[in-house]
Design an enzyme around this catalytic site. Structure first.
Site, PDB file in Angstrom:
ATOM      1  N   ASP A   1      56.548 -71.735   4.130  1.00 45.07           N
ATOM      2  CA  ASP A   1      56.807 -70.322   4.668  1.00 45.07           C
ATOM      3  C   ASP A   1      57.284 -70.219   6.027  1.00 45.07           C
ATOM      4  O   ASP A   1      57.016 -69.278   6.676  1.00 45.07           O
ATOM      5  CB  ASP A   1      55.751 -69.628   4.492  1.00 45.07           C
ATOM      6  CG  ASP A   1      55.626 -68.104   4.374  1.00 45.07           C
ATOM      7  OD1 ASP A   1      56.866 -67.688   3.927  1.00 45.07           O
ATOM      8  OD2 ASP A   1      54.902 -67.241   4.930  1.00 45.07           O
TER       9      ASP A   1
ATOM     10  N   GLY B   1      44.958 -62.316   3.428  1.00 45.06           N
ATOM     11  CA  GLY B   1      43.998 -62.296   4.507  1.00 45.06           C
ATOM     12  C   GLY B   1      44.671 -61.496   5.717  1.00 45.06           C
ATOM     13  O   GLY B   1      45.280 -60.695   5.685  1.00 45.06           O
TER      14      GLY B   1
ATOM     15  N   LEU C   1      45.411 -58.249  14.493  1.00 46.47           N
ATOM     16  CA  LEU C   1      46.798 -58.936  14.814  1.00 46.47           C
ATOM     17  C   LEU C   1      47.897 -58.584  13.736  1.00 46.47           C
ATOM     18  O   LEU C   1      49.181 -58.706  13.857  1.00 46.47           O
ATOM     19  CB  LEU C   1      46.471 -60.080  15.096  1.00 46.47           C
ATOM     20  CG  LEU C   1      45.860 -60.406  16.543  1.00 46.47           C
ATOM     21  CD1 LEU C   1      45.478 -62.103  16.667  1.00 46.47           C
ATOM     22  CD2 LEU C   1      46.437 -59.895  17.767  1.00 46.47           C
ATOM     23  N   GLY C   2      47.195 -58.629  12.535  1.00 41.76           N
ATOM     24  CA  GLY C   2      48.213 -58.649  11.371  1.00 41.76           C
ATOM     25  C   GLY C   2      47.353 -58.645   9.983  1.00 41.76           C
ATOM     26  O   GLY C   2      46.440 -58.951  10.168  1.00 41.76           O
ATOM     27  N   ARG C   3      48.017 -58.222   8.928  1.00 43.06           N
ATOM     28  CA  ARG C   3      47.479 -58.440   7.730  1.00 43.06           C
ATOM     29  C   ARG C   3      48.536 -58.690   6.695  1.00 43.06           C
ATOM     30  O   ARG C   3      49.788 -58.403   6.687  1.00 43.06           O
ATOM     31  CB  ARG C   3      46.945 -56.973   7.100  1.00 43.06           C
ATOM     32  CG  ARG C   3      46.156 -57.024   5.891  1.00 43.06           C
ATOM     33  CD  ARG C   3      45.768 -55.606   5.790  1.00 43.06           C
ATOM     34  NE  ARG C   3      45.030 -54.968   6.745  1.00 43.06           N
ATOM     35  CZ  ARG C   3      43.542 -55.055   6.690  1.00 43.06           C
ATOM     36  NH1 ARG C   3      42.939 -55.704   5.739  1.00 43.06           N
ATOM     37  NH2 ARG C   3      42.978 -54.547   7.855  1.00 43.06           N
ATOM     38  N   GLY C   4      48.199 -59.699   5.685  1.00 46.61           N
ATOM     39  CA  GLY C   4      49.187 -60.335   4.690  1.00 46.61           C
ATOM     40  C   GLY C   4      48.503 -60.275   3.447  1.00 46.61           C
ATOM     41  O   GLY C   4      47.553 -59.629   3.092  1.00 46.61           O
TER      42      GLY C   4
END
Length: 198
Positions: A115, A7, A1-4
């Site tokens: 954030d 994590g 779903l996503g990467r930051g």
């Protein structure tokens, strides 16, 4: 779903309850202190106790192979940033009201988001035709009484997005509920002006 930066988000299937879920893994790099792991676990547990219709629900929290893993509800909708058409005034008022309701609930438990930005506000179209707001990614949240200044909980970098960051974050002064209100005000301005920043 996503990467930051700390994590990633994964889509998974809960075989027991037969539903899709979102899994957020917070990576704890080898050699990092046990104190950081304890802080992340405690924050995840606090978030799991935060039950509100306008905040993504956490179903489970556990450690797995050195990482902290949160199992959350999977949301099918659009972020505020990804909308292709402007919100009407009535829709904007509803989005603003629900976003503020969510912050009231979080702040009442001493949690700050730090954030808030248009990509962290999900809009879901209900069968009734109304919009439901969900605030995402409390991964940077910290208990107000445990974060007296804008010093990162672990090394490197400023918490928050540069386009919505509050002045006290830039100046590394004490943060709190008003920090989130400032950031949300920036998001509201961008929503009305149709100028979005991540």
């Amino acid at each position: 779903l996503g990467r930051g930066g700390v994590g990633e988000g994964l889509l998974a299937y809960d075989r027991q309850l037969q539903r899709l879920v979102a899994v957020k893994r917070v990576h704890l790099r080898i050699g990092e202190s046990e104190k950081r792991a304890a802080v992340v676990m405690e924050e995840a547990k606090r978030l799991a106790r935060l039950q509100h219709p306008n905040i993504v629900t956490v179903f489970d929290v556990r450690e797995h192979k050195g990482d902290v893993v949160m199992v959350m509800e999977y949301l099918s909708g659009h972020t505020l940033e990804s909308l292709q058409v402007p919100l009407s005034i009535d829709e904007f008022v509803e989005v603003a009201r629900q976003s503020l309701d969510a912050l009231v609930a979080a702040h009442a438990l001493g949690m700050v988001h730090l954030d808030l930005k248009s990509t962290n506000i999900m809009l879901i179209a209900l069968a009734t035709g109304r919009l439901q707001v969900k605030l995402l990614d409390f991964g940077l949240a910290a208990m107000i009484d445990q974060l007296p200044s804008q010093t990162p909980l672990w090394g490197g970098g400023l918490l928050g997005s540069v386009y919505t960051v509050a002045p006290e974050q830039l100046e590394r002064k004490p943060v709190g509920g008003r920090t989130d209100l400032y950031s949300l005000g920036c998001v509201f301005y961008h929503a009305l002006s149709r100028i979005f920043y991540s």
